[in-house]
Design a protein around this motif. Structure first.
Motif, short mmCIF file in Angstrom:
data_model
loop_
_atom_site.label_atom_id
_atom_site.label_comp_id
_atom_site.label_asym_id
_atom_site.label_seq_id
_atom_site.Cartn_x
_atom_site.Cartn_y
_atom_site.Cartn_z
N ALA A 33 0.83 -1.20 0.00
CA ALA A 33 0.00 0.00 0.00
C ALA A 33 0.87 1.26 0.00
CB ALA A 33 -0.92 0.00 1.21
N GLN A 34 2.10 1.14 0.49
CA GLN A 34 3.04 2.27 0.51
C GLN A 34 3.85 2.34 -0.78
OE1 GLN A 34 2.93 -0.04 3.07
NE2 GLN A 34 1.59 1.21 4.33
N ASP A 35 3.46 1.59 -1.80
CA ASP A 35 4.08 1.57 -3.12
C ASP A 35 5.51 1.02 -3.11
OD1 ASP A 35 3.54 1.86 -5.84
OD2 ASP A 35 4.69 3.74 -5.92
N LYS A 36 5.81 0.13 -2.17
CA LYS A 36 7.11 -0.55 -2.16
C LYS A 36 6.91 -1.92 -2.80
CE LYS A 36 9.04 1.65 1.89
NZ LYS A 36 9.67 1.47 3.19
N GLN A 37 7.97 -2.42 -3.46
CA GLN A 37 7.90 -3.72 -4.09
C GLN A 37 8.60 -4.77 -3.24
OE1 GLN A 37 9.48 -3.18 -8.03
NE2 GLN A 37 7.49 -2.64 -8.85
N VAL A 38 7.99 -5.95 -3.16
CA VAL A 38 8.57 -7.06 -2.42
C VAL A 38 8.47 -8.31 -3.28
CG1 VAL A 38 6.38 -7.54 -1.21
CG2 VAL A 38 8.55 -8.38 -0.26
N CYS A 65 9.06 -16.73 2.11
CA CYS A 65 10.22 -15.84 2.10
C CYS A 65 9.85 -14.52 1.43
CB CYS A 65 11.37 -16.48 1.33
SG CYS A 65 11.86 -18.09 1.98
N SER A 66 10.53 -13.46 1.88
CA SER A 66 10.35 -12.15 1.26
C SER A 66 11.72 -11.53 1.02
CB SER A 66 9.50 -11.23 2.12
OG SER A 66 10.16 -10.96 3.35
N TYR A 67 11.81 -10.73 -0.05
CA TYR A 67 13.05 -10.05 -0.40
C TYR A 67 12.68 -8.64 -0.82
CZ TYR A 67 17.64 -9.36 -2.55
OH TYR A 67 18.90 -8.91 -2.87
N TRP A 68 13.14 -7.64 -0.09
CA TRP A 68 12.73 -6.25 -0.29
C TRP A 68 13.73 -5.41 -1.07
CZ3 TRP A 68 8.00 -4.44 1.34
CH2 TRP A 68 7.27 -5.29 2.16
N ILE A 69 14.91 -5.90 -1.33
CA ILE A 69 15.98 -5.05 -1.86
C ILE A 69 15.77 -4.69 -3.33
CG2 ILE A 69 18.47 -4.89 -2.24
CD1 ILE A 69 18.79 -6.67 0.29
N GLU A 122 25.88 -14.96 -6.33
CA GLU A 122 25.39 -14.35 -5.10
C GLU A 122 24.81 -12.99 -5.43
OE1 GLU A 122 27.06 -12.86 -0.79
OE2 GLU A 122 28.27 -14.19 -2.01
N PHE A 123 23.64 -12.69 -4.88
CA PHE A 123 23.01 -11.41 -5.07
C PHE A 123 23.04 -10.68 -3.74
CE2 PHE A 123 21.57 -13.94 -8.48
CZ PHE A 123 21.50 -13.08 -9.55
N THR A 124 23.65 -9.50 -3.76
CA THR A 124 23.76 -8.71 -2.54
C THR A 124 23.35 -7.28 -2.84
OG1 THR A 124 26.07 -8.25 -3.00
CG2 THR A 124 25.62 -10.11 -1.57
N GLN A 125 23.18 -6.52 -1.80
CA GLN A 125 22.75 -5.14 -1.93
C GLN A 125 23.91 -4.27 -2.38
OE1 GLN A 125 20.93 -3.66 1.58
NE2 GLN A 125 21.04 -1.56 0.94
N GLY A 126 23.64 -3.34 -3.31
CA GLY A 126 24.63 -2.37 -3.75
C GLY A 126 23.95 -1.04 -3.99
N PHE A 127 24.72 -0.01 -4.20
CA PHE A 127 24.16 1.31 -4.45
C PHE A 127 24.82 1.91 -5.68
CE2 PHE A 127 23.59 0.64 0.05
CZ PHE A 127 22.30 1.10 0.26
N LYS A 134 19.13 1.51 -4.62
CA LYS A 134 19.60 0.15 -4.40
C LYS A 134 19.52 -0.65 -5.70
CE LYS A 134 18.04 0.05 0.35
NZ LYS A 134 17.14 -0.55 1.31
N ILE A 135 20.54 -1.45 -5.95
CA ILE A 135 20.55 -2.34 -7.11
C ILE A 135 21.04 -3.71 -6.68
CG2 ILE A 135 20.96 -0.51 -8.81
CD1 ILE A 135 23.92 -1.39 -8.83
#
Length: 146
Positions: A33-38, A65-69, A122-127, A134-135
């Protein structure tokens, strides 16, 4: 966190849980509802043990499981894929409309390692430096010995 005992300081480490299993269906991207994708997906983990009679018992556990990045990872999270997840677990309880008590454990994923063939990704958080968004970037790992 440090504990003092036996005239020495002892370091206490809190472990982050890891689980390894196979996806039960293709991952799906949902918008809150806050327009974020999961990215939501389900993981099956097989385990076996011997009971008191010496018989091998097979047991399968399922994790939501959920992944928000980044929603882009959903493209590679397909049914049957073998993945290793790092993250944290949360519990939720509610009463269904029938009055039945229900509960669910969700694994909130921070790192995804895709295992398949002879390569591991491996998938990790980056900027990005330009806009600080975030990518997800794949990092090729060494060949596995099997």
């Amino acid at each position: 966190m440090l504990f003092y005992g036996l005239n020495k300081f002892v370091s206490a480490k809190v472990d982050t849980p890891n689980i390894i299993g196979r996806l039960t269906k293709d991952a799906e991207v949902h918008r809150t509802a806050q327009d974020k994708q999961v990215v939501n997906f389900s993981l099956a983990i097989n385990d076996s043990y011997k009971n008191k009679q010496g018989e091998r018992v097979e047991q399968t556990s399922y994790f939501d499981c959920s992944y928000w990045i980044s929603p882009n990872v959903a493209k590679i999270l397909t049914k049957g894929a073998l993945v290793e997840l790092t993250g944290r677990v949360s519990a939720r309880a509610w009463t269904a409309s029938s009055g039945e008590l229900k509960s669910r454990l969700t694994f909130h994923t921070s790192t995804i390692k895709l295992h398949g063939g002879s390569k591991k990704i491996e998938f990790t958080q980056g900027f990005t430096e330009q806009d600080n968004t975030k990518i997800i970037t794949p990092e090729p790992a060494e060949d596995l010995p099997f």
